[in-house]
Write a protein that holds these residues in place. Structure first.
Motif, short mmCIF file in Angstrom:
data_model
loop_
_atom_site.label_atom_id
_atom_site.label_comp_id
_atom_site.label_asym_id
_atom_site.label_seq_id
_atom_site.Cartn_x
_atom_site.Cartn_y
_atom_site.Cartn_z
N ILE B 36 10.85 4.37 -8.47
CA ILE B 36 9.85 3.68 -7.65
C ILE B 36 8.68 4.59 -7.30
O ILE B 36 8.87 5.79 -7.04
N ILE B 37 7.51 3.97 -7.27
CA ILE B 37 6.28 4.71 -6.95
C ILE B 37 6.21 5.06 -5.47
O ILE B 37 6.54 4.24 -4.62
N LYS B 38 5.79 6.24 -5.20
CA LYS B 38 5.59 6.70 -3.83
C LYS B 38 4.22 7.33 -3.69
O LYS B 38 3.85 8.18 -4.48
N SER B 39 3.51 6.90 -2.67
CA SER B 39 2.24 7.54 -2.39
C SER B 39 2.40 8.42 -1.15
O SER B 39 2.89 9.54 -1.23
N GLY B 40 2.06 7.90 0.05
CA GLY B 40 2.32 8.69 1.26
C GLY B 40 3.81 8.85 1.51
O GLY B 40 4.27 9.84 2.05
N GLY B 41 4.56 7.83 1.14
CA GLY B 41 6.01 7.90 1.23
C GLY B 41 6.59 7.45 2.56
O GLY B 41 7.80 7.33 2.71
N ILE B 42 5.73 7.16 3.52
CA ILE B 42 6.20 6.77 4.86
C ILE B 42 7.10 5.54 4.78
O ILE B 42 8.20 5.50 5.31
N ILE B 239 -10.04 -6.67 16.51
CA ILE B 239 -9.21 -6.49 17.70
C ILE B 239 -7.74 -6.59 17.32
O ILE B 239 -7.35 -7.48 16.56
N LYS B 240 -6.99 -5.66 17.83
CA LYS B 240 -5.55 -5.69 17.58
C LYS B 240 -4.80 -5.66 18.90
O LYS B 240 -5.15 -4.89 19.79
N GLN B 241 -3.83 -6.49 19.02
CA GLN B 241 -3.01 -6.50 20.22
C GLN B 241 -1.56 -6.24 19.84
O GLN B 241 -0.96 -7.01 19.10
C1 LIG Z 1 5.65 3.71 13.23
C2 LIG Z 1 4.69 3.11 12.24
C3 LIG Z 1 3.65 2.33 12.70
C4 LIG Z 1 2.76 1.78 11.82
N1 LIG Z 1 1.76 0.98 12.28
C5 LIG Z 1 0.93 0.37 11.40
C6 LIG Z 1 -0.10 -0.50 11.80
O1 LIG Z 1 -0.27 -0.72 12.99
N2 LIG Z 1 -0.87 -1.09 10.89
C7 LIG Z 1 -0.70 -0.86 9.56
O2 LIG Z 1 -1.42 -1.40 8.76
N3 LIG Z 1 0.26 -0.03 9.14
C8 LIG Z 1 1.06 0.59 10.02
N4 LIG Z 1 2.03 1.43 9.59
C9 LIG Z 1 2.22 1.51 8.17
C10 LIG Z 1 1.73 2.73 7.59
O3 LIG Z 1 0.35 2.73 7.63
C11 LIG Z 1 2.30 2.58 6.20
O4 LIG Z 1 3.60 3.11 6.27
C12 LIG Z 1 1.54 3.21 5.19
O5 LIG Z 1 0.30 2.63 5.09
C13 LIG Z 1 2.24 3.16 3.89
O6 LIG Z 1 1.56 4.07 3.16
P1 LIG Z 1 2.30 5.17 2.32
O7 LIG Z 1 1.21 5.80 1.55
O8 LIG Z 1 3.10 6.04 3.14
O9 LIG Z 1 3.21 4.23 1.42
P2 LIG Z 1 4.44 4.56 0.52
O10 LIG Z 1 5.65 4.66 1.34
O11 LIG Z 1 4.16 5.66 -0.40
O12 LIG Z 1 4.47 3.24 -0.30
C14 LIG Z 1 4.63 1.98 0.32
C15 LIG Z 1 4.90 0.96 -0.76
O13 LIG Z 1 3.79 0.82 -1.60
C16 LIG Z 1 4.08 1.17 -2.94
N5 LIG Z 1 2.91 1.88 -3.40
C17 LIG Z 1 2.38 2.99 -2.87
N6 LIG Z 1 1.23 3.28 -3.50
C18 LIG Z 1 1.05 2.35 -4.43
C19 LIG Z 1 0.05 2.11 -5.41
N7 LIG Z 1 -1.00 2.90 -5.52
N8 LIG Z 1 0.20 1.05 -6.21
C20 LIG Z 1 1.26 0.24 -6.11
N9 LIG Z 1 2.23 0.42 -5.21
C21 LIG Z 1 2.13 1.45 -4.38
C22 LIG Z 1 5.37 1.93 -2.87
O14 LIG Z 1 6.12 1.80 -4.04
C23 LIG Z 1 6.04 1.31 -1.69
O15 LIG Z 1 6.65 0.13 -2.05
C24 LIG Z 1 2.92 2.01 10.44
C25 LIG Z 1 3.98 2.79 9.99
C26 LIG Z 1 4.87 3.33 10.86
C27 LIG Z 1 5.99 4.16 10.34
#
Ligand SMILES: Cc1cc2nc3c(=O)[nH]c(=O)nc-3n(C[C@H](O)[C@H](O)[C@H](O)COP(=O)(O)OP(=O)(O)OC[C@H]3O[C@@H](n4cnc5c(N)ncnc54)[C@H](O)[C@@H]3O)c2cc1C
Lengths: 75, 335, 771
Positions: B36-42, B239-241
């Motif tokens: 599986i693809i990971k970017s930030g990975g969060i 606006i976000k609530q």
């Molecule tokens: C506590 C918490 C609060 C948050 N609050 C918000 C919020 O208020 N609003 C909001 O919008 N987000 C929120 N987030 C989400 C956070 O912004 C996302 O976790 C983040 O955007 C995911 O990005 P990532 O790069 O870490 O994704 P990853 O974990 O790397 O990937 C997420 C998914 O996308 C896929 N993916 C990644 N990159 C690509 C690509 N280039 N092409 C195709 N597929 C891809 C992966 O396979 C996976 O399925 C929150 C997260 C947490 C943990």
């Protein structure tokens, strides 16, 4: 709240609650003034409020006659 | 968390070659041999930590050079590479000036720490935060199960529209702004083919396909998000609530983009997140406000219109009021 | 016992300070004057372990690594109610990474674990109930290995909802007990409060007077029902232990509020003498009432260590913590109060129920019974059993729930009598402490600017509210400390008492330093180890009031011993010596002195030690209360229902304040907990599965930076003349009044009362619509 009087009972050696041990109020019998409506009791042997006999534990019930009872003298 | 292999992709080809599943595939088909693809990975790591997926391999695309970056051109508009972090978007001066609602949406998403790591691609490809979906103990429709627990359960955060099948809401609040600006998602597939998918078509409703929330398929990768240039008279607001003022998911969020002629609205886009399983625009509110001046009365009416078709569940009726208010306030703030 | 008489400061400086004579044991030290005349005590002294904590040098239980240590993990029931037909561990026993496997029986002690038959499997009564544990080479292996355990369950009907559990025909959590059972001697024994279905009680507290008569004589009677949610403890460090079992004893690192409690239970469970069990809690990441006893995870770790012959670490993960490690029970609290025209209370009647899952203790405490003068009082408190893990004591158990009802209703009565809520409390509250707190608090807060309820124009409204609390002064007498003087200049204080993060280490150092005329940083504090003399458990806000007198007494005894050894060197007698500013002086002849360090060099032996315990309260036992008054200002957005707490002023008493900065920090923590309880936190259980669904900090809402208001504290000095330090706790009092001060302020903002916590936007919008 001091309602339930367990002074005359020999409470099981394995019963515990947060308050009673060594508190001033209970003196020689720490269970004396325990209010079970506001205290959480547990059994040492099961590490929870469910006794080894699957019933709940509290000073009034953890006394001689209950199948899992152990007298404080023997522990 | 299971053990997995780690692969640092050097280019898009390589990443697409190796990946064989999206998170959604892994959830529905079993993840034992998935890559599986990971970017930030969060987001991906959250799923692995919860034991919802156990991928065999993680394809890190963060290591691909050139996938991040922001380019702005007054005529061509804005291009944001998929790997661009939310923090970089937040701090970009052009975006702040030209795309205020996007700036606001991004800066209100997650936390500063998370924004430093989260990428835009990952953000729009993330899955819903529905607590049943995220619980390994609840085999819901979206995980191949036979029920939606939220329909008759704890649905206080759930959708108030289009919620008959699965009432989850999409997690991305950034997407709400992207939708209002009419963004397109650039998707690259194996062999280097590129397609531009409008953001309206990018998200998938549960009644269309319960197993996924976007059109992305394995073997595809988001390479960029493009946003058209906005005219001089375009104003926007977001606006976000959430339940808290500190970082939180949206209970309701709204992005408004209006083109004005004098005081009159010539064109309006009113997008709502956390209202429906995918971000939606309110055509009724947009039509209502178009051709009118924005004032307390018209803005409030637009808020009413936005909620005309709401079908709240047992515990989320309050969200209807939230949306009415924030649609109104976003319109008023935009001008 | 020999006695002597002390003249002690008594009362509140600036208000009613006098002196009182106390008869005390002859070996107690002389009375300290008020704080203004002390050097180390009563000041804002930096935490002695501040540096260790912020640099990460402090080792918590979860940081402990022992050679050969294994990782324990438990398989838990996914069902809220089930019978276990069979457990098959054959496969996991063969796993190469697994070094021990253990099944918990009905009796999980050493003796009980000998019976491994299916008959000995306990019935499952809650999700997360631990069944089998493994010890493996690492965490991941343990998690993976548990998947190899096969458990055959007979799934049974369950009930987790408070209201459903009360209904007739609800699935039973406990079989109805045989009300009277024959004892060995054949006589019948009363078996406690009655159980009917899942409803147990009522507990009637200490009723007084005749409430019916009281209500009949009242000019005004108001009755309301208040509802509170389940509140999780959320300690940053989860429950857990590292256990090293050896044939001749056990060593246990535990994240606990009572080292000696853990020691005693392990000794009982594993058949050791108490002296063979050593429990260490050097640093502790919070407990809030939930960390008592060995815990089933601790016992499991003990068995796994015994079986594998290696140390075993077993820390709960966050989900396990939320599912199984305790919570503040919810409550439905019906409260009826009658008052005369002049405001005097004539009757209080309460009836409550709540659930602590399979445990007891969901009452609403005794605050309605104790805080205000009222001749007629009656209460009925019921516990409802549900198929959920047991609750645990939680920062002022019962009182927080009780205060929400009491202080809301008192506010309402004040309003119907057209009396300002602050003034109203002057009429019905006889506490001198709270009287002064009301005065000082109101002034700092600006109470006089409070407007009529709901009178702010516009959709965003501000409001002010206040609430009071009372909490008994508890003490734990089995509290001992030792003070050691070393020839090389070191001074050490030792006790088994643990520091939960509240600053116990620092106040011990301050008290010893004060007694010896040294500086706090001159004192080395060694605590949290049962090799040292027994300290109190840290609960009921007893720690400061129990262990600091013991420490001062020990320092005093050590000092006297030292005086006896060095008096001749100053050509005087021991009774003429005194300490101050790092020196030992001859009283009245300041030029005749020796530095404390030099005096230590002259000791006959390398070390000198003295031990002392907490004596009985001077002047006899009384539980008179630790009072507080808190003021809140909030902003309510009536169009979105969002509430923001803008500021809090908190006035508190805790006897003689020992360390101002640490007390402020405790009060801040209590207030943050209270705001969180008022507005955000709530356990959510899915009724269909019996599962808690907000088991992590993403979905379970705790406050972060933007939720924290401006907090101002007023720390009252109050001298009850009860011990050699006269100090009392602040942990629990800090938490009681906040939530209801906030909801009273919300009322003042919007003119509508909310009767259920937490006050979510949904509830505000709903209440406004109904108004
Ligand atoms: C506590 C918490 C609060 C948050 N609050 C918000 C919020 O208020 N609003 C909001 O919008 N987000 C929120 N987030 C989400 C956070 O912004 C996302 O976790 C983040 O955007 C995911 O990005 P990532 O790069 O870490 O994704 P990853 O974990 O790397 O990937 C997420 C998914 O996308 C896929 N993916 C990644 N990159 C690509 C690509 N280039 N092409 C195709 N597929 C891809 C992966 O396979 C996976 O399925 C929150 C997260 C947490 C943990």
């Amino acid at each position: 709240m001091k309602e339930e009087n367990h002074a005359d009972q020999n409470v099981c050696a394995y019963l515990r609650a947060k308050n009673p041990f060594g508190t001033l109020e209970g003196g020689g019998n720490p269970w004396l003034h325990l209010d079970t409506a506001n205290t959480i009791c547990w059994c040492v042997k099961s590490q929870g409020p469910i006794g080894p006999d699957a019933r709940y534990v509290e000073p009034a019930r953890c006394v001689s006659g209950r199948s899992c009872y152990t007298s404080p003298e023997f522990s | 968390m299971n053990k997995f292999k780690w692969f640092n992709a050097q280019n898009i080809e390589e990443a697409l070659e190796r990946t064989n599943a999206t998170v959604s595939d892994a959830i529905n088909r079993g993840s034992a041999d998935s890559a599986i693809i990971k970017s930030g990975g969060i987001e991906l790591l959250d799923f692995i930590k919860e034991g919802i997926i156990e991928p065999a391999e993680i394809i890190n695309i963060k290591s691909i050079p050139g996938l991040e970056g922001i380019a702005f051109d007054r005529t061509a508009g804005l291009r944001i590479g998929a790997n661009t972090t939310l923090a970089d978007i937040e701090n970009n001066g052009d975006i702040k000036l030209q795309y205020l609602a996007l700036h606001q949406a991004v800066s209100k998403a997650a936390t500063p720490q998370l924004r430093n790591v989260s990428t835009l691609g990952g953000n729009i490809a993330q899955r819903t935060r529905c607590w049943y979906f995220r619980s390994i103990d609840h085999p819901c429709f979206r995980k191949g199960g036979t029920t939606c627990f939220a329909q008759n359960g704890e649905n206080q955060m759930h959708a108030i529209m289009n919620n008959g099948t699965c009432c989850s809401v999409h997690a991305s609040s950034v997407a709400t702004a992207l939708l209002a600006y009419g963004a397109t998602v650039e998707i690259t597939s194996r062999g280097g083919q590129k397609k531009d998918v409008s953001i309206d078509d990018f998200f998938v409703n549960p009644f269309t396909d319960i197993r996924r929330e976007s059109v992305l398929r394995r073997g595809e990768i988001i390479t960029a998000v493009n946003i058209p240039a906005q005219g001089k008279n375009v104003k926007s607001w977001y606006i976000k609530q959430g339940e808290r003022a500190s970082f939180d998911w949206a209970l309701a969020d709204v992005a408004v983009v209006v083109e004005l002629s004098g005081k009159r609205v010539r064109k309006a886009a009113i997008a709502m997140g956390a209202a429906s399983p995918v971000p939606v625009r309110s055509k009724a509110a947009e039509e209502f406000i178009t051709g009118k001046d924005i004032n307390a009365t018209t803005a409030a009416e637009a808020g009413q219109k936005a909620m005309e078709n709401a079908t709240p569940l047992a515990k989320n009726g309050y969200k209807v009021d939230l949306f009415k208010t924030i649609v109104k306030r976003a319109l008023l703030e935009s001008v | 016992m020999d006695k002597k008489t002390l003249i002690m400061p008594f009362g509140i400086p600036g208000h009613n300070l006098t002196q009182i004579e106390r008869e005390v044991p002859a070996d107690e030290p002389p009375a300290w004057p008020v704080n203004a005349e002390l050097k180390e005590v009563g000041k804002s002294v930096k935490r002695v372990d501040a540096r260790a904590k912020v640099t990460g040098q402090a080792k918590y239980t979860s940081d402990i690594q022992l050679p050969g240590m294994l990782y324990g993990k438990m398989l838990r029931s996914p069902y809220p109610h089930a019978r276990i037909r069979n457990i098959d561990t054959r496969q996991v026993e063969r796993h190469p990474g697994v070094l021990a496997v253990h099944i918990l029986g009905k009796d999980i002690s050493m003796a009980g674990s000998k019976d491994e038959s299916a008959d000995n499997y306990p019935e499952v009564k809650y999700i997360g109930q631990p069944i089998v544990g493994v010890a493996a080479l690492n965490d991941n292996t343990a998690i993976e290995a548990l998947k190899l355990v096969k458990i055959d369950y007979e799934v049974l009907p369950f009930v987790v909802d408070l209201e459903k559990a009360r209904m007739e025909g609800a699935p039973l959590v406990f079989e109805a007990p045989v009300e009277k059972e024959a004892s060995d001697g054949g006589e019948e024994i009363e078996k406690g409060l009655s159980l009917s279905g899942n409803v147990r009680g009522p507990s009637r507290g200490q009723p007084r007077g005749d409430t019916q008569k009281g209500f009949a004589e009242s000019d005004i009677v108001i009755e309301r029902t208040y509802v509170t949610q389940v509140h999780m403890h959320n300690p940053l460090e989860t429950h857990g232990v590292v256990v090293d079992w050896k044939p001749d004893g056990m060593l246990i690192y535990a994240s606990t509020q009572s080292t000696k409690g853990v020691r005693d239970e392990f000794a009982q469970l594993f058949g050791f003498r108490k002296s063979q069990v050593r429990v260490i809690t050097e640093y502790m990441g919070g407990g809030f009432g939930a960390k008592y006893g060995a815990g089933n995870f601790g016992v499991m770790a003990g068995h796994l260590s015994r079986k594998s012959g290696r140390p075993v670490r077993l820390m709960l993960d966050r989900k396990e913590e939320q599912l199984t490690a305790g919570f503040r029970p919810n409550s439905v609290h019906q409260l009826k109060i009658g008052a005369k025209k002049d405001g005097k209370l004539s009757a209080i009647q309460q009836r409550s129920y709540g659930t602590a899952g399979v445990g007891l203790g969901a009452g609403v405490g005794s605050i309605a019974q104790n805080m205000y003068e009222c001749p007629n009082f009656a209460t009925e408190q019921y516990d409802i059993f549900t198929h959920f893990s047991p609750g645990a004591a939680w920062r002022a158990p019962g009182a927080v729930q009780g205060a929400f009802g009491l202080e809301s209703l008192i506010d309402e009565i004040a309003e119907s009598l057209n009396i300002d809520p602050l003034k109203y409390r002057d009429i019905i509250d006889k506490s001198e402490v709270r009287k002064v707190e009301r005065q000082k608090g109101a002034e700092l807060f600006g109470w006089s600017k409070r407007k009529k309820a709901g009178s702010d124009p516009g959709p965003v409204k501000k409001g002010m509210g206040l609430a009071q609390s009372s909490w008994p002064r508890f003490t734990h007498l089995d509290s001992t400390a030792e003070v050691r003087l070393f020839r090389d200049g070191a001074v050490e204080v030792r006790s088994g008492v643990q520091d939960l993060g509240t600053g116990t280490k620092t106040i011990l150092a301050q008290v010893v330093a004060e007694e010896l005329g040294l500086k706090t940083e001159d004192i080395t504090v060694r605590i949290g180890d049962t090799l040292f003399p027994d300290g109190p458990p840290s609960g009921g806000s007893v720690t400061a009031g129990s262990i600091t007198p013991a420490a001062r007494n020990a320092a005093y005894q050590a000092k006297l011993k030292l005086f006896r050894q060095i008096a001749s060197k100053l050509d005087t007698t021991p009774d003429k010596l005194m300490t101050a500013d790092g020196k030992i002086y001859v009283t009245g002849e300041p030029s005749k002195n020796i530095s404390f360090a030099d005096a230590l060099k002259q000791m006959r032996t390398e070390q000198l030690t003295a031990e002392a315990s907490r004596s009985d309260d001077y002047g006899g036992m009384s539980r008179d209360d630790l009072g507080s008054v808190q003021f809140a200002e909030v902003t309510v957005d009536t169009e979105t229902g969002f509430v923001k707490v803008d500021r809090i002023v908190a006035a508190h008493s805790c006897g003689r304040p020992l360390n101002i900065a640490q007390i402020e920090s405790q009060i801040n923590g209590g207030i943050i907990h209270g705001i969180s309880y008022a507005l955000y936190e709530s356990r959510v259980i899915d009724d269909q599965t019996g599962q808690m669904i907000n088991v992590n900090f993403d979905q379970y809402k705790i406050p972060y930076a933007f939720e924290i208001p401006d907090i101002r504290t007023i720390i009252l000095e109050e001298y009850p003349a009860k011990s050699s330090t006269d100090a009392y706790g602040i942990g629990e009092p800090a938490n009681i009044a906040t939530a209801v001060a906030v909801t009273n302020a919300i009322y003042n903002a919007i003119g509508v009362r909310i009767f259920e916590l937490p006050v979510t936007p949904a509830k505000i919008l709903d209440a406004l619509k109904r108004a």
